[in-house]
Design a protein around this motif. Structure first.
Motif, PDB file in Angstrom:
ATOM      1  N   CYS A   5       0.830  -1.207   0.000  1.00  0.00           N
ATOM      2  CA  CYS A   5       0.000   0.000   0.000  1.00  0.00           C
ATOM      3  C   CYS A   5       0.863   1.255   0.000  1.00  0.00           C
ATOM      4  O   CYS A   5       1.869   1.330   0.707  1.00  0.00           O
ATOM      5  N   SER A   6       0.470   2.223  -0.787  1.00  0.00           N
ATOM      6  CA  SER A   6       1.068   3.554  -0.732  1.00  0.00           C
ATOM      7  C   SER A   6       0.107   4.453   0.037  1.00  0.00           C
ATOM      8  O   SER A   6      -1.067   4.573  -0.345  1.00  0.00           O
ATOM      9  N   VAL A  38      -6.302  -0.543  -6.273  1.00  0.00           N
ATOM     10  CA  VAL A  38      -7.431  -0.185  -5.413  1.00  0.00           C
ATOM     11  C   VAL A  38      -7.183   1.198  -4.826  1.00  0.00           C
ATOM     12  O   VAL A  38      -6.067   1.521  -4.417  1.00  0.00           O
ATOM     13  N   LEU A  39      -8.220   2.003  -4.776  1.00  0.00           N
ATOM     14  CA  LEU A  39      -8.170   3.296  -4.097  1.00  0.00           C
ATOM     15  C   LEU A  39      -9.058   3.200  -2.861  1.00  0.00           C
ATOM     16  O   LEU A  39     -10.279   3.081  -2.971  1.00  0.00           O
ATOM     17  N   PHE A  40      -8.430   3.225  -1.674  1.00  0.00           N
ATOM     18  CA  PHE A  40      -9.141   3.128  -0.398  1.00  0.00           C
ATOM     19  C   PHE A  40      -9.102   4.503   0.262  1.00  0.00           C
ATOM     20  O   PHE A  40      -8.022   5.042   0.503  1.00  0.00           O
ATOM     21  N   SER A  41     -10.268   5.095   0.522  1.00  0.00           N
ATOM     22  CA  SER A  41     -10.277   6.460   1.032  1.00  0.00           C
ATOM     23  C   SER A  41     -11.271   6.629   2.175  1.00  0.00           C
ATOM     24  O   SER A  41     -12.250   5.883   2.302  1.00  0.00           O
ATOM     25  N   SER A  42     -11.005   7.632   2.999  1.00  0.00           N
ATOM     26  CA  SER A  42     -11.919   8.024   4.065  1.00  0.00           C
ATOM     27  C   SER A  42     -13.080   8.819   3.488  1.00  0.00           C
ATOM     28  O   SER A  42     -12.932   9.533   2.490  1.00  0.00           O
ATOM     29  N   SER A  43     -14.226   8.749   4.142  1.00  0.00           N
ATOM     30  CA  SER A  43     -15.402   9.486   3.677  1.00  0.00           C
ATOM     31  C   SER A  43     -15.269  10.993   3.889  1.00  0.00           C
ATOM     32  O   SER A  43     -16.114  11.759   3.421  1.00  0.00           O
ATOM     33  N   VAL A  44     -14.235  11.442   4.602  1.00  0.00           N
ATOM     34  CA  VAL A  44     -13.984  12.884   4.697  1.00  0.00           C
ATOM     35  C   VAL A  44     -13.556  13.435   3.338  1.00  0.00           C
ATOM     36  O   VAL A  44     -13.854  14.573   2.991  1.00  0.00           O
ATOM     37  N   LEU A  45     -12.874  12.614   2.558  1.00  0.00           N
ATOM     38  CA  LEU A  45     -12.427  13.012   1.224  1.00  0.00           C
ATOM     39  C   LEU A  45     -13.610  13.100   0.268  1.00  0.00           C
ATOM     40  O   LEU A  45     -14.479  12.223   0.264  1.00  0.00           O
ATOM     41  N   LYS A  61     -10.478   0.113  -8.536  1.00  0.00           N
ATOM     42  CA  LYS A  61     -11.560  -0.257  -7.621  1.00  0.00           C
ATOM     43  C   LYS A  61     -11.553   0.756  -6.483  1.00  0.00           C
ATOM     44  O   LYS A  61     -10.550   0.945  -5.816  1.00  0.00           O
ATOM     45  N   LYS A  62     -12.700   1.426  -6.254  1.00  0.00           N
ATOM     46  CA  LYS A  62     -12.768   2.522  -5.286  1.00  0.00           C
ATOM     47  C   LYS A  62     -13.543   2.082  -4.052  1.00  0.00           C
ATOM     48  O   LYS A  62     -14.731   1.746  -4.142  1.00  0.00           O
ATOM     49  N   VAL A  63     -12.858   2.077  -2.908  1.00  0.00           N
ATOM     50  CA  VAL A  63     -13.458   1.686  -1.634  1.00  0.00           C
ATOM     51  C   VAL A  63     -13.533   2.916  -0.737  1.00  0.00           C
ATOM     52  O   VAL A  63     -12.529   3.579  -0.493  1.00  0.00           O
ATOM     53  N   LEU A  64     -14.731   3.222  -0.249  1.00  0.00           N
ATOM     54  CA  LEU A  64     -14.951   4.387   0.618  1.00  0.00           C
ATOM     55  C   LEU A  64     -15.274   3.891   2.027  1.00  0.00           C
ATOM     56  O   LEU A  64     -16.172   3.078   2.201  1.00  0.00           O
ATOM     57  N   TYR A  65     -14.511   4.376   3.035  1.00  0.00           N
ATOM     58  CA  TYR A  65     -14.695   3.908   4.409  1.00  0.00           C
ATOM     59  C   TYR A  65     -15.279   5.024   5.280  1.00  0.00           C
ATOM     60  O   TYR A  65     -14.694   6.108   5.380  1.00  0.00           O
ATOM     61  N   PHE A  66     -16.410   4.744   5.927  1.00  0.00           N
ATOM     62  CA  PHE A  66     -17.089   5.710   6.786  1.00  0.00           C
ATOM     63  C   PHE A  66     -16.752   5.471   8.249  1.00  0.00           C
ATOM     64  O   PHE A  66     -17.153   4.463   8.837  1.00  0.00           O
ATOM     65  N   HIS A  67     -16.020   6.420   8.873  1.00  0.00           N
ATOM     66  CA  HIS A  67     -15.868   6.425  10.333  1.00  0.00           C
ATOM     67  C   HIS A  67     -17.055   7.117  10.983  1.00  0.00           C
ATOM     68  O   HIS A  67     -17.394   6.854  12.136  1.00  0.00           O
ATOM     69  N   GLU A  68     -17.670   8.062  10.277  1.00  0.00           N
ATOM     70  CA  GLU A  68     -18.846   8.793  10.724  1.00  0.00           C
ATOM     71  C   GLU A  68     -19.629   9.166   9.481  1.00  0.00           C
ATOM     72  O   GLU A  68     -19.176   8.946   8.372  1.00  0.00           O
ATOM     73  N   ASN A  69     -20.839   9.718   9.669  1.00  0.00           N
ATOM     74  CA  ASN A  69     -21.519  10.242   8.496  1.00  0.00           C
ATOM     75  C   ASN A  69     -22.158  11.584   8.825  1.00  0.00           C
ATOM     76  O   ASN A  69     -22.655  11.798   9.926  1.00  0.00           O
ATOM     77  N   ALA A 310      -8.753  -6.492  -2.387  1.00  0.00           N
ATOM     78  CA  ALA A 310      -8.470  -7.208  -3.627  1.00  0.00           C
ATOM     79  C   ALA A 310      -9.000  -6.380  -4.792  1.00  0.00           C
ATOM     80  O   ALA A 310      -9.979  -5.651  -4.657  1.00  0.00           O
ATOM     81  N   ASP A 311      -8.364  -6.483  -5.946  1.00  0.00           N
ATOM     82  CA  ASP A 311      -8.697  -5.556  -7.026  1.00  0.00           C
ATOM     83  C   ASP A 311     -10.000  -5.863  -7.742  1.00  0.00           C
ATOM     84  O   ASP A 311     -10.497  -5.051  -8.506  1.00  0.00           O
ATOM     85  N   SER A 312     -10.598  -7.038  -7.499  1.00  0.00           N
ATOM     86  CA  SER A 312     -11.877  -7.343  -8.143  1.00  0.00           C
ATOM     87  C   SER A 312     -13.023  -6.818  -7.296  1.00  0.00           C
ATOM     88  O   SER A 312     -12.970  -6.854  -6.068  1.00  0.00           O
ATOM     89  N   CYS A 313     -14.070  -6.300  -7.928  1.00  0.00           N
ATOM     90  CA  CYS A 313     -15.219  -5.765  -7.208  1.00  0.00           C
ATOM     91  C   CYS A 313     -16.188  -6.905  -6.883  1.00  0.00           C
ATOM     92  O   CYS A 313     -16.320  -7.861  -7.645  1.00  0.00           O
ATOM     93  N   PRO A 314     -16.905  -6.804  -5.738  1.00  0.00           N
ATOM     94  CA  PRO A 314     -17.864  -7.846  -5.387  1.00  0.00           C
ATOM     95  C   PRO A 314     -19.051  -7.862  -6.330  1.00  0.00           C
ATOM     96  O   PRO A 314     -19.338  -6.865  -6.973  1.00  0.00           O
TER      97      PRO A 314
END
Length: 314
Positions: A5-6, A38-45, A61-69, A310-314
């Motif tokens: 990961c970078s 894969v691009l993994f990002s916080s929902s603040v972005l 593949k874009k993954v968005l992670y929510f710590h809050e909403n 993983a680079d494949s989407c579900p």
């Protein structure tokens, strides 16, 4: 913690400006590479802005992670809620391939609030956005690295300190540790409570090292949350891991994690529970908390995160 990961980050402060401007910053500071999968990002972005500025990242593949909403994040008055922050999170979900929430409460509160939130648009409102986003959503708890072990208006310090002052008025014996980093805007109740509860205070404020923080938790008997806002609650789990008896609101994320015996519904119930524990501290000291903190550990969750990345989407 995952090979290959970078990582590109900004300091965890001035979050309003991070939400407004970080996409432009990252568009200029994430180097181009043909090896990204894969691009993994916080929902603040604002992910929508980033992938528009960087078409090469849009193909990942874009993954968005929510710590809050931001649709239910508490504000003192609803008219104070900045529409743009929640709107940006909805747009980010629409361009994501996977939307991950740290708790079921976080996910359900976000999805169920989209329709009413969009109604704030005066006309030409989009529809069915929750139905477009829902199939992308999964819950994956925040992974805590135990025993690795903050104060804001959304943690309701007024209720916490008013309860302790009631215990003091009843001449009950207790010691108090209030831990966390102090930011620019500190509620007045903190300085007042520190003065009124001075004889009870063992520790106050930010601890200079992780070991000091853990030492305070391990010496404590009870940990209390009076939060008006909590989407997961890392600090409560860390305290439980260190042996503290938890008392949490019967609301927000807490019923999802803590059995009913650790939940209170009213300030009066909290005060009564604390009175009992002050009179019988051995109850907390002997009690084995019925929360398996290992379920929230990085060791337990890392394989699910690796699958997610993983680079494949579900």
């Amino acid at each position: 913690n995952i090979d290959g990961c970078s990582v590109f980050t900004l300091p965890a402060k001035k979050w309003h400006w991070r939400a407004r401007t970080s996409a432009l910053y990252f568009s200029q500071n994430v180097p181009a590479s043909t090896s990204y999968r894969v691009l993994f990002s916080s929902s603040v972005l604002n992910l929508c802005e980033l992938v528009a500025l960087r078409p090469d990242l849009a193909r990942l593949k874009k993954v968005l992670y929510f710590h809050e909403n931001q649709l239910v994040y508490p504000v003192r008055k609803d008219q104070d809620r900045d529409f743009q922050y929640g709107y940006n999170q909805i747009l980010s979900c629409l361009v994501s391939d996977v939307v991950v929430f740290n708790s079921l409460f976080n996910m359900d509160s976000f999805l169920s609030s989209i329709s009413s939130f969009i109604k704030k648009i005066p006309d030409h409102r989009p529809s069915g956005l929750d139905q477009l986003i829902h199939p992308k959503c999964v819950v994956l708890n925040y992974p805590v690295q135990f025993p690795d072990v903050s104060r804001e208006h959304d943690k309701n310090p007024e209720l916490f300190f008013s309860t302790l002052l009631k215990l003091k008025d009843k001449h009950l014996h207790f010691h108090l540790s209030v831990l966390g980093e102090t930011f620019t805007d500190v509620p007045e109740i903190f300085s007042e409570a520190r003065r009124l509860l001075d004889s009870h205070i063992l520790n106050w404020g930010f601890q200079s090292s992780k070991d000091d923080y853990l030492r305070v938790l391990c010496e404590a008997d009870v940990v209390v949350s009076t939060a008006d806002h909590e989407f997961f609650g890392v600090a409560m789990l860390e305290a439980v891991h260190c042996g503290c008896f938890p008392l949490c609101p019967k609301a927000l994320v807490y019923p999802e994690i803590f059995p009913a015996e650790y939940l209170y519904s009213t300030p009066e119930q909290l005060c009564k529970r604390l009175q009992g524990l002050c009179r019988r501290p051995d109850v907390a000291r002997r009690h084995v908390v019925k929360v398996d903190t290992s379920s929230f550990s990085w060791t337990r969750l890392k394989d699910r995160f690796k699958t997610l990345l993983a680079d494949s989407c579900p």
